[in-house]
Design a protein around this motif. Structure first.
Motif: not given
Length: 209
Positions: A81-99
């Protein structure tokens, strides 16, 4: 942590080397692959925003499509398997889901959550911050992936040698994500060649330059 566990962890770190020749045709069992991805997801991240998306490429035809994009490096098609690791440029949108769940569970005051989200959104007004955090935290996930794979009996190779723009186009990567690296995973066909390492004297500085 017991001495045995400490020794096992250090042994995994010592034994992990990049492998470029894999036993072709081996398929990683679904439950093992899920265990690997779960371990990867437990990597640390700034603000716990989990700035990664993992594109898991198992299909042989998709690996063949990736091969020229990765300049013909055979580990792409020979690995399980090849796993492409991608970085999230809009990770700030995850904040509500996290906190949000932390507030609902009584572990965090709502005022603190709101302050944190404002702080994060303020930082993400700067594109360089978003890009740097995507690469930095995506790299943490990639390293965790490789360590977990070795602990599960598999070898890996981190790959930066590919055409990122062509990869994005060929695999329909949304603009929200930036490629960090490719990681091949499989069973080694030949043992990895141990690589030299600089001494501690060469890599460390005590307190200040």
């Amino acid at each position: 942590m017991t001495q045995t566990v400490q020794s096992e962890v250090l042994k995994v770190l010592e034994d992990r080397h990049a492998v470029k020749q894999y036993q072709t045709g081996h398929k990683i069992p679904k439950e093992v692959l899920e265990q690997l991805l779960t371990a990867t997801s437990q990597a640390p991240s700034a603000w716990n925003l989990q700035h990664w998306k993992l594109l898991v490429i198992e299909d042989q035809a998709q690996k063949e499509k990736l091969l020229p994009i990765a300049y013909g490096q055979k580990q792409i098609v020979e690995s399980s398997v090849v796993i492409a690791v991608l970085g999230d440029l809009e990770a700030n949108k995850n904040a509500e889901l996290v906190f949000g769940p932390a507030v609902e569970g009584g572990f965090m005051p709502k005022e603190l959550k709101d302050n944190l989200i404002a702080q994060i959104d303020g930082a993400y007004q700067h594109p360089q911050v978003a890009h740097d955090e995507a690469i930095r935290n995506g790299s943490l996930a990639a390293m965790q992936l490789m360590i977990a794979a070795k602990a599960l009996g598999y070898d890996t190779c981190p790959m930066g040698g590919y055409d990122a723009a062509k990869f994005v186009e060929a695999f329909n990567v949304p603009a929200r994500y930036v490629p960090v690296m490719l990681v091949t995973v499989g069973l080694a066909a030949t043992p990895a060649r141990p690589s030299g390492r600089f001494s501690l004297e060469q890599i460390t500085v005590s307190n200040t330059f």
